[in-house]
Scaffold this motif. Structure first.
Motif, PDB file in Angstrom:
ATOM      1  N   PRO A 196       1.145  -1.058   0.083  1.00  0.00           N
ATOM      2  CA  PRO A 196      -0.226   0.060  -0.070  1.00  0.00           C
ATOM      3  C   PRO A 196       0.849   1.365  -0.003  1.00  0.00           C
ATOM      4  O   PRO A 196       0.308   2.201  -0.224  1.00  0.00           O
ATOM      5  N   ILE A 197       2.092   1.062   0.493  1.00  0.00           N
ATOM      6  CA  ILE A 197       2.928   2.438   0.394  1.00  0.00           C
ATOM      7  C   ILE A 197       3.204   2.800  -1.164  1.00  0.00           C
ATOM      8  O   ILE A 197       3.305   4.241  -1.204  1.00  0.00           O
ATOM      9  N   CYS A 198       3.427   1.907  -1.986  1.00  0.00           N
ATOM     10  CA  CYS A 198       3.887   2.457  -3.087  1.00  0.00           C
ATOM     11  C   CYS A 198       2.996   1.877  -4.407  1.00  0.00           C
ATOM     12  O   CYS A 198       3.036   2.405  -5.669  1.00  0.00           O
ATOM     13  N   ASP A 236       2.723  -1.225  -5.406  1.00  0.00           N
ATOM     14  CA  ASP A 236       2.950  -2.382  -6.209  1.00  0.00           C
ATOM     15  C   ASP A 236       2.411  -3.388  -5.813  1.00  0.00           C
ATOM     16  O   ASP A 236       1.503  -3.931  -4.857  1.00  0.00           O
ATOM     17  N   SER A 255       5.367  -3.162 -10.501  1.00  0.00           N
ATOM     18  CA  SER A 255       6.275  -2.865  -9.436  1.00  0.00           C
ATOM     19  C   SER A 255       7.272  -2.383  -9.890  1.00  0.00           C
ATOM     20  O   SER A 255       8.064  -2.068 -10.973  1.00  0.00           O
ATOM     21  N   CYS A 256       8.225  -2.140  -8.643  1.00  0.00           N
ATOM     22  CA  CYS A 256       9.464  -1.407  -8.955  1.00  0.00           C
ATOM     23  C   CYS A 256      10.669  -2.531  -9.308  1.00  0.00           C
ATOM     24  O   CYS A 256      10.363  -3.710  -9.246  1.00  0.00           O
ATOM     25  N   ALA A 257      11.763  -2.132  -9.757  1.00  0.00           N
ATOM     26  CA  ALA A 257      12.844  -2.891 -10.324  1.00  0.00           C
ATOM     27  C   ALA A 257      13.259  -3.958  -9.034  1.00  0.00           C
ATOM     28  O   ALA A 257      13.576  -5.215  -9.381  1.00  0.00           O
ATOM     29  N   LEU A 258      13.177  -3.646  -7.721  1.00  0.00           N
ATOM     30  CA  LEU A 258      13.700  -4.517  -6.784  1.00  0.00           C
ATOM     31  C   LEU A 258      12.744  -5.778  -6.622  1.00  0.00           C
ATOM     32  O   LEU A 258      13.141  -6.639  -6.203  1.00  0.00           O
ATOM     33  N   ARG A 260      13.001  -0.178   1.949  1.00  0.00           N
ATOM     34  CA  ARG A 260      13.100  -0.887   0.596  1.00  0.00           C
ATOM     35  C   ARG A 260      12.837  -2.228   0.636  1.00  0.00           C
ATOM     36  O   ARG A 260      12.728  -3.390  -0.089  1.00  0.00           O
ATOM     37  N   GLY A 303       4.567   6.286   5.079  1.00  0.00           N
ATOM     38  CA  GLY A 303       3.517   6.990   4.247  1.00  0.00           C
ATOM     39  C   GLY A 303       3.019   8.104   5.054  1.00  0.00           C
ATOM     40  O   GLY A 303       3.144   8.317   6.348  1.00  0.00           O
ATOM     41  N   GLU A 304       2.513   9.118   4.178  1.00  0.00           N
ATOM     42  CA  GLU A 304       2.251  10.503   4.667  1.00  0.00           C
ATOM     43  C   GLU A 304       0.994  10.532   5.602  1.00  0.00           C
ATOM     44  O   GLU A 304      -0.043   9.795   5.162  1.00  0.00           O
TER      45      GLU A 304
END
Lengths: 158, 414
Positions: A38-40, A42, A64-67, A121, A157-158
């Motif tokens: 939920p943060i990004c 993905d 998703s991100c690369a990682l 991460r 998260g903000e």
């Protein structure tokens, strides 16, 4: 490129991101789960056919991100043809390595060791592994959005 | 002339010296702080005021006749006066001290709007709201059966003003909108929006969380009914915020939290509430943070002034827009002007988190993700962006560091 950046984004990780192993949804999967960060935002899907406690087929898809994507690809490679008990042990070893518990593992998965210094991460890297664990619990009943989602714990998260 | 400026021009070197964290090394690199949209850095006078309260004068407020308590009360209340002047409110009692923007919005939703809506009524917001200005209204909708109406955003990230106006109908009972988008930095035409609301006789509130550090606010001239912001985005501490409300509204609003400091008298049979604003300030507040907020406001008004802030930030805006144009495959969401230097970026097909990590390794701090504005990003078809948000202490070097970091990211993923 800085030394630190190359410690995280090693060639082996970038290669898995570019050409992932086991990418795709396994047809007629016996086990499946969706994972969500939920943060990004993905999203990962892990699907598998397990016969007699052994992976016959294992696949993933990811937005998703690369990682996260590279981590899923490494997982596919490490667990293909593996027995369930071996897979569970490896998942636990991988998580312990990421958590900085001094576990040393071999193969491409070892490239993620530097993530122990980047807890924000680590969630990205662990998402596919947690999703696989969820799939093993769920059997074939899972899939689909919210009810079947595996949310990694969030302290950000903000 | 103010402390950090001469002839309207900011002395950035001197200004940067009062932000201690700017001298910190991040992963072996000079810190480039581009996350002021999340929270601004704190100047020495704020840090020292908080430190002074704990070191020399810890005491509770509004109770006790001893000197320390009197001092603490006086410093606490001096923030209320500073806020009143800062917003140009007509009456100090119109300033309610809260724990932040979110608390202010929730208080208005529960205490003012809830009793005014029923099934079929509408609350109007925009598509560029922070989650803090979406979720409280959804909760109210689910509780009362009213409808949440969302004014759309145009392709350039600006509000569709004519749609906004046309969505104000006889069913609209309240309007709550962001002043400056936290994700894009786009400034809404607040005067025009108030005018539209007033013409229909609908009360309107602004979420000024991003606005207060960039724009002068005059609630009397604007004539809004409510306005909320947080101290930590205005160079002050976290845990403190402000709800401005017109006296006629605050007077009829019931308190939402009962306890000490919000009463005139208590017996087991009957409690008489204190007057505005005390009736909304139950319990011991974050006194140090309130005192720090007062200093944050004085930092803005005494040490800088909005003319200096605006001139410097518009210079950064123009320079950053120009520099970012040269980064290949970079797309900026929310290009509409007027805006403040906040850039929501997408770098080719590289995920925002990967960009954020590689920038962090260069000492560049940005926000990555949905910026608590998921519906806005969904409108543009992306789950996450990289947000660089500038403030008064940023300089041209910071723009260079950002551009260089983005280029490095592209090289790595080539």
């Amino acid at each position: 490129m800085s030394e630190r950046a190359s410690a995280i984004y090693q060639a082996v990780i970038l290669n898995h991101n570019r050409s992932p192993k086991g990418y795709g949804v396994v047809p007629l999967a016996t086990h499946e789960a969706d994972g969500f960060n939920p943060i990004c935002g993905d999203k990962v899907n892990v699907s598998a056919i397990i016969v007699k406690d052994k992976f016959v087929n294992l696949g993933f898809t990811a937005q998703s991100c690369a990682l996260c994507r590279a981590s899923a690809s490494v997982m596919m490679e490490a667990l293909a043809d593996s027995t369930l008990s071996r897979a569970e042990e490896f998942v636990s070893q991988f998580e312990n390595m990421i958590r900085g518990k001094g576990v040393v593992i071999k193969g491409d998965a070892a490239a993620f060791e530097a993530m122990r210094d980047y807890p924000a991460r680590a969630k990205c890297v662990l998402l596919p592994w947690r999703t696989l664990t969820e799939a093993l619990k769920n059997g074939s009943t899972a899939s689909g959005v919210p009810p079947g989602l595996t949310s990694v714990s969030t302290e950000l998260g903000e | 002339m103010s402390r950090f400026s001469r002839n309207g021009k900011l002395n950035i070197e001197e200004l940067r010296k009062v932000f201690p964290v700017l001298s910190r090394q991040i992963r072996g690199k000079k810190l480039t702080y581009l996350d002021s949209g999340a929270t601004t850095l704190k100047p020495l006078r704020v840090i020292e005021a908080v430190d002074h309260y704990y070191r020399n004068g810890t005491a509770n407020i509004h109770r006790g006749v001893h000197l320390l308590s009197e001092e603490a009360t006086s410093r606490y209340e001096s923030t209320r006066t500073a806020v009143k002047d800062f917003l140009n409110a007509g009456d100090e009692r119109e300033i309610v001290l809260t724990s932040g923007t979110t608390a202010g919005i929730n208080l208005v939703a529960k205490s003012f709007v809830k009793s005014r809506v029923k099934t079929g009524d509408e609350i109007l917001i925009t598509a560029m709201e922070h989650h803090a200005n979406i979720v409280p209204w959804q909760m109210l909708r689910d509780e009362t059966g009213c409808k949440l109406v969302v004014a759309p955003v145009l392709e350039d990230g600006s509000l569709d003003v004519s749609a906004f106006k046309s969505l104000i109908t006889g069913r609209t009972k309240f309007i709550s909108c962001v002043w400056i988008s936290n994700a894009f930095g786009v400034i809404n035409p607040v005067k025009e929006m108030v005018h539209a609301a007033k013409s229909a006789g609908v009360p309107i509130m602004f979420d000024a969380a991003q606005a207060v550090a960039h724009e002068a606010v005059d609630v009397q001239s604007l004539d809004c009914d409510f306005l909320v912001f947080s101290g930590h985005k205005l160079f002050g501490p976290t845990g403190v915020g402000v709800l401005y409300g017109k006296m006629k509204h605050l007077e009829v609003m019931p308190p939402q939290m009962g306890g000490g400091d919000m009463i005139k008298s208590v017996s087991f049979e009957k409690t008489i509430y204190a007057d505005v604003p005390a009736k909304f300030e139950a319990g011991t507040p974050d006194i140090a943070a309130v005192i720090g907020l007062g200093e944050g406001i004085r930092f803005v008004t005494e040490d800088l002034g909005f003319d200096v802030i605006r001139a410097h930030e518009q210079e950064l805006l123009v320079a950053a827009e120009l520099a970012l144009q040269d980064v290949p495959d970079l797309k900026i969401l929310g290009t509409a002007h007027p805006k403040v230097p906040i850039f929501s970026m997408i770098l080719g097909k590289i995920h925002a988190h990967d960009v954020g990590t590689i920038l962090d390794l260069q000492g560049v701090a940005v926000r990555t993700g949905h910026h608590c504005a998921q519906p806005l990003l969904a409108r543009f078809g992306v789950p996450a962006t990289v947000r660089a948000s500038f403030s008064i202490y940023n300089d041209q070097e910071d723009i260079k560091a950002l551009v260089q970091g983005l280029r490095k990211t592209l090289e790595m993923f080539a």
